[in-house]
Write a protein that holds these residues in place. Sequence first.
Motif, PDB file in Angstrom:
ATOM      1  N   PHE A  14     -76.090  97.969 -19.434  1.00 14.23           N
ATOM      2  CA  PHE A  14     -76.314  98.524 -18.101  1.00 14.23           C
ATOM      3  C   PHE A  14     -75.427  97.862 -17.048  1.00 14.23           C
ATOM      4  O   PHE A  14     -75.240  98.395 -15.963  1.00 14.23           O
ATOM      5  N   ALA A  15     -74.879  96.709 -17.387  1.00 13.28           N
ATOM      6  CA  ALA A  15     -74.111  95.955 -16.401  1.00 13.28           C
ATOM      7  C   ALA A  15     -72.637  96.361 -16.364  1.00 13.28           C
ATOM      8  O   ALA A  15     -71.977  96.236 -15.344  1.00 13.28           O
ATOM      9  N   SER A  37     -66.399  91.486 -10.529  1.00 16.57           N
ATOM     10  CA  SER A  37     -67.324  90.390 -10.205  1.00 16.57           C
ATOM     11  C   SER A  37     -68.774  90.876 -10.143  1.00 16.57           C
ATOM     12  O   SER A  37     -69.689  90.137 -10.490  1.00 16.57           O
ATOM     13  N   LEU A  38     -68.976  92.136  -9.714  1.00 11.26           N
ATOM     14  CA  LEU A  38     -70.351  92.648  -9.673  1.00 11.26           C
ATOM     15  C   LEU A  38     -70.900  92.796 -11.093  1.00 11.26           C
ATOM     16  O   LEU A  38     -72.047  92.427 -11.375  1.00 11.26           O
ATOM     17  N   MET A  40     -69.830  91.144 -13.700  1.00  5.64           N
ATOM     18  CA  MET A  40     -69.943  89.794 -14.248  1.00  5.64           C
ATOM     19  C   MET A  40     -71.271  89.156 -13.816  1.00  5.64           C
ATOM     20  O   MET A  40     -71.943  88.497 -14.608  1.00  5.64           O
ATOM     21  N   THR A  41     -71.619  89.362 -12.556  1.00  4.10           N
ATOM     22  CA  THR A  41     -72.866  88.811 -12.031  1.00  4.10           C
ATOM     23  C   THR A  41     -74.065  89.450 -12.741  1.00  4.10           C
ATOM     24  O   THR A  41     -75.001  88.772 -13.152  1.00  4.10           O
ATOM     25  N   ALA A  42     -73.999  90.786 -12.904  1.00  5.40           N
ATOM     26  CA  ALA A  42     -75.089  91.494 -13.582  1.00  5.40           C
ATOM     27  C   ALA A  42     -75.231  91.020 -15.031  1.00  5.40           C
ATOM     28  O   ALA A  42     -76.340  90.879 -15.550  1.00  5.40           O
ATOM     29  N   ALA A  44     -74.478  88.007 -16.161  1.00  3.93           N
ATOM     30  CA  ALA A  44     -75.070  86.666 -16.172  1.00  3.93           C
ATOM     31  C   ALA A  44     -76.587  86.755 -15.985  1.00  3.93           C
ATOM     32  O   ALA A  44     -77.345  86.030 -16.644  1.00  3.93           O
ATOM     33  N   VAL A  45     -77.012  87.680 -15.106  1.00  4.30           N
ATOM     34  CA  VAL A  45     -78.452  87.872 -14.897  1.00  4.30           C
ATOM     35  C   VAL A  45     -79.103  88.399 -16.177  1.00  4.30           C
ATOM     36  O   VAL A  45     -80.146  87.899 -16.618  1.00  4.30           O
ATOM     37  N   GLN A  48     -79.459  85.666 -18.765  1.00  2.00           N
ATOM     38  CA  GLN A  48     -80.560  84.744 -18.467  1.00  2.00           C
ATOM     39  C   GLN A  48     -81.907  85.368 -18.801  1.00  2.00           C
ATOM     40  O   GLN A  48     -82.766  84.732 -19.397  1.00  2.00           O
ATOM     41  N   LYS A  54     -80.453  79.388 -18.874  1.00  2.00           N
ATOM     42  CA  LYS A  54     -80.018  79.283 -17.487  1.00  2.00           C
ATOM     43  C   LYS A  54     -78.587  78.748 -17.473  1.00  2.00           C
ATOM     44  O   LYS A  54     -78.247  77.837 -18.232  1.00  2.00           O
ATOM     45  N   VAL A  55     -77.755  79.347 -16.619  1.00  2.34           N
ATOM     46  CA  VAL A  55     -76.349  78.930 -16.565  1.00  2.34           C
ATOM     47  C   VAL A  55     -76.084  78.140 -15.286  1.00  2.34           C
ATOM     48  O   VAL A  55     -76.399  78.606 -14.202  1.00  2.34           O
ATOM     49  N   SER A  56     -75.491  76.953 -15.428  1.00  2.00           N
ATOM     50  CA  SER A  56     -75.086  76.200 -14.229  1.00  2.00           C
ATOM     51  C   SER A  56     -73.702  76.681 -13.797  1.00  2.00           C
ATOM     52  O   SER A  56     -73.032  77.413 -14.533  1.00  2.00           O
ATOM     53  N   GLY A  60     -70.963  78.122 -16.343  1.00  2.00           N
ATOM     54  CA  GLY A  60     -70.537  79.494 -16.095  1.00  2.00           C
ATOM     55  C   GLY A  60     -69.024  79.628 -16.075  1.00  2.00           C
ATOM     56  O   GLY A  60     -68.463  80.626 -16.534  1.00  2.00           O
TER      57      GLY A  60
ATOM     58  N   VAL B 248     -65.746  83.934  -4.645  1.00  2.00           N
ATOM     59  CA  VAL B 248     -65.954  84.700  -5.882  1.00  2.00           C
ATOM     60  C   VAL B 248     -64.635  85.092  -6.540  1.00  2.00           C
ATOM     61  O   VAL B 248     -64.537  85.126  -7.770  1.00  2.00           O
ATOM     62  N   MET B 252     -63.412  84.339 -10.309  1.00  2.00           N
ATOM     63  CA  MET B 252     -62.919  85.383 -11.217  1.00  2.00           C
ATOM     64  C   MET B 252     -61.519  85.034 -11.746  1.00  2.00           C
ATOM     65  O   MET B 252     -61.206  85.287 -12.903  1.00  2.00           O
ATOM     66  N   VAL B 433     -76.340  83.066  -9.549  1.00  2.00           N
ATOM     67  CA  VAL B 433     -76.349  82.823 -10.993  1.00  2.00           C
ATOM     68  C   VAL B 433     -74.976  82.246 -11.310  1.00  2.00           C
ATOM     69  O   VAL B 433     -73.959  82.829 -10.946  1.00  2.00           O
ATOM     70  N   GLY B 434     -74.943  81.044 -11.931  1.00  2.00           N
ATOM     71  CA  GLY B 434     -73.656  80.374 -12.116  1.00  2.00           C
ATOM     72  C   GLY B 434     -72.982  80.237 -10.762  1.00  2.00           C
ATOM     73  O   GLY B 434     -73.623  79.865  -9.772  1.00  2.00           O
ATOM     74  N   PHE B 436     -71.796  82.749  -9.045  1.00  2.00           N
ATOM     75  CA  PHE B 436     -71.865  84.020  -8.324  1.00  2.00           C
ATOM     76  C   PHE B 436     -73.082  84.087  -7.393  1.00  2.00           C
ATOM     77  O   PHE B 436     -74.175  83.668  -7.763  1.00  2.00           O
ATOM     78  N   GLU B 457     -82.874 100.179 -14.128  1.00  2.00           N
ATOM     79  CA  GLU B 457     -81.669 100.999 -14.099  1.00  2.00           C
ATOM     80  C   GLU B 457     -81.810 102.163 -13.130  1.00  2.00           C
ATOM     81  O   GLU B 457     -80.862 102.538 -12.436  1.00  2.00           O
ATOM     82  N   ARG B 460     -81.341 100.833  -9.601  1.00  2.00           N
ATOM     83  CA  ARG B 460     -79.932 100.537  -9.294  1.00  2.00           C
ATOM     84  C   ARG B 460     -79.143 101.819  -9.027  1.00  2.00           C
ATOM     85  O   ARG B 460     -78.338 101.881  -8.091  1.00  2.00           O
ATOM     86  N   THR B 474     -78.457  93.135  -7.978  1.00  2.00           N
ATOM     87  CA  THR B 474     -78.018  92.794  -9.326  1.00  2.00           C
ATOM     88  C   THR B 474     -79.212  92.328 -10.148  1.00  2.00           C
ATOM     89  O   THR B 474     -79.283  92.552 -11.332  1.00  2.00           O
TER      90      THR B 474
END
Lengths: 77, 502
Positions: A14-15, A37-38, A40-42, A44-45, A48, A54-56, A60, B248, B252, B433-434, B436, B457, B460, B474
């Motif tokens: 979905f990301a 980047s959006l 990538m953020t999705a 990472a979420v 998790q 959990k990512v530091s 990351g 950001v 990247m 997160v990380g 971001f 979904e 979103r 997100t």
Amino acid sequence: MSATLEDLKKTFAFAIPADVLAKLDPAKPLAAQGVDSLAMTAMAVAMQNAFGVKVSVEEGLKLKTLNDVLAFVNKAR
Amino acid sequence: MSNYAAHLLLEKAPLWSERIAARCEGRSLTYAELVRLSKAMGGLLRQRGVEPGGKVLLVLPDSFSLLASFLGCMLGGMVPAPLNSRLRRQDYAECLADIEPALVIVSAGHEALDAAAEAGVPALVLDDHSLEPLLQDVAPVVAHPSGLDDVGVFFVTSGTTGHPKVVPHRHEDFFVVGECMGNFFGIRQDDVLLCSAKIGHAYGMFSSLIMPLQVGATVVLDPDKPTPENTLRLFAEEKVTVFLSVPVLFTMLLLAMDSPEGASPAGLGQVRLCFAAGEALPGAVFESWRAKTGLEIWQGYGSTETMTFIIGSRPPDIVPGTAGRVLKPYQACVLDENHRPVPSGVPGQIAVRGASVTRGYHNAPEWTRRIFTADGLLLTGDMGVERDGLFTIMGRMDDMFKAGGLWVSPMRVENALLSHPDVAQCAVTGGDVGAFTLVRAHVVPKQGREAGQELVESLRRHALESLPDYMVPTDIVFHASLPMTASGKIQRFVLRREASNG
């Protein structure tokens, strides 16, 4: 049980747009294959939430490829 | 000349008329061409009935068209309002109502075009291919004798309610910002600048227009959303020397740079100066960048209301985790809730004074009253602390936050989610997160609706219909109820605290 690349792809479905996901090379940086980047953020979420890790910030920055992510998830679980 | 566009085009540009002012998608624009196109654009706007003092909304990607439209408008004494082209129809409708422009200049097919039609405001559809033919045979505008105190630009920024706030800046502010940023960065004529923040933001305005044009340098314009691939390509092809961006994109780039074929530090080409602003730069990103490229990332802190960075740090005086020191000619201090200065080391609200600070919002006296102290200091709404002259930014006083370097109003996102049939209640906060930063929605589904991936979904997709992409949540977390005050207000700060502890 270890997670597989297929598990990851399902989690990230979905990301990331389907056409980008289908062409991903697991050994190459995601950021160089059209994952923005959006997305990538999705991812990472999703990672998790799905795998309970959990990512530091430091960790990351090392998760560049799908293979990196897979190794991280399986080590952290 | 006190008209800033006249200063750039008629006093400065002739000193280096054959140099390249801008590059865009492989095309070049010399200073002489920029002057000719800007004058003609000013003439065209006057022909179309825009009077000096009249407003023109610009919804264009970073391009030659945007440079010429902006400068032509300003040269003729009109007031350009350059807008972020990633906003949505509702945002443009609100800007049209607030600014009451005489004309909208916009890309073909853009949502702002529909908003203009609905508001009955004439529109001029423009891109770099139609620019030259459109301006052929148009008589150049005569420079308007604008005074230093006359309004030269309207910037638009988002407020806590999600309604846009219009921030005017005067011609004098451009001169002040030019001098302040010129001194801080030390931009030279042989520099090639690339800024990932668009010209519709004050950050993009001084990076891609004021700083390069005042010294005869070259700006590289990227009409698209910045990506690491594009950025690395532009570094190489355009021989970029100064790169200004948001945290950001540095993250990247770090994640993209290790590709086996495009090996790392070489990817930076001739970049000599890297700068990050818009959000706090994580210390780990600063360290990784230095390890990989040998360059320390300069940093700055400012706002649309100040039009420039008023606090900054550059080598050898960079202390990771802090924003840096106050830049000339600004004054900054930290105040308690009664607007009295607090001692060094005690947190409070950051307040600012200085020549380019806006005199107040357009048509919003109530908002204006709230941002100034009795002594005339601008209240930034940011919490911070000062130690030994070094400022650290700690977060917002209100519920506003940034995701990916761009402002997000929680109410704007909440209203979009509340229009989904399965949502009973929701609250939106920032999160991370990380490395971001992200938009996090806390949702209470209506009774009987299942809280699961399917609803995530669906929410979103629903949000994407009316929100700019960077405001779409997100992370969506389901709750049985949300923490409320006795008066029935959602306590977003409780949700933020819970999320950061979890």
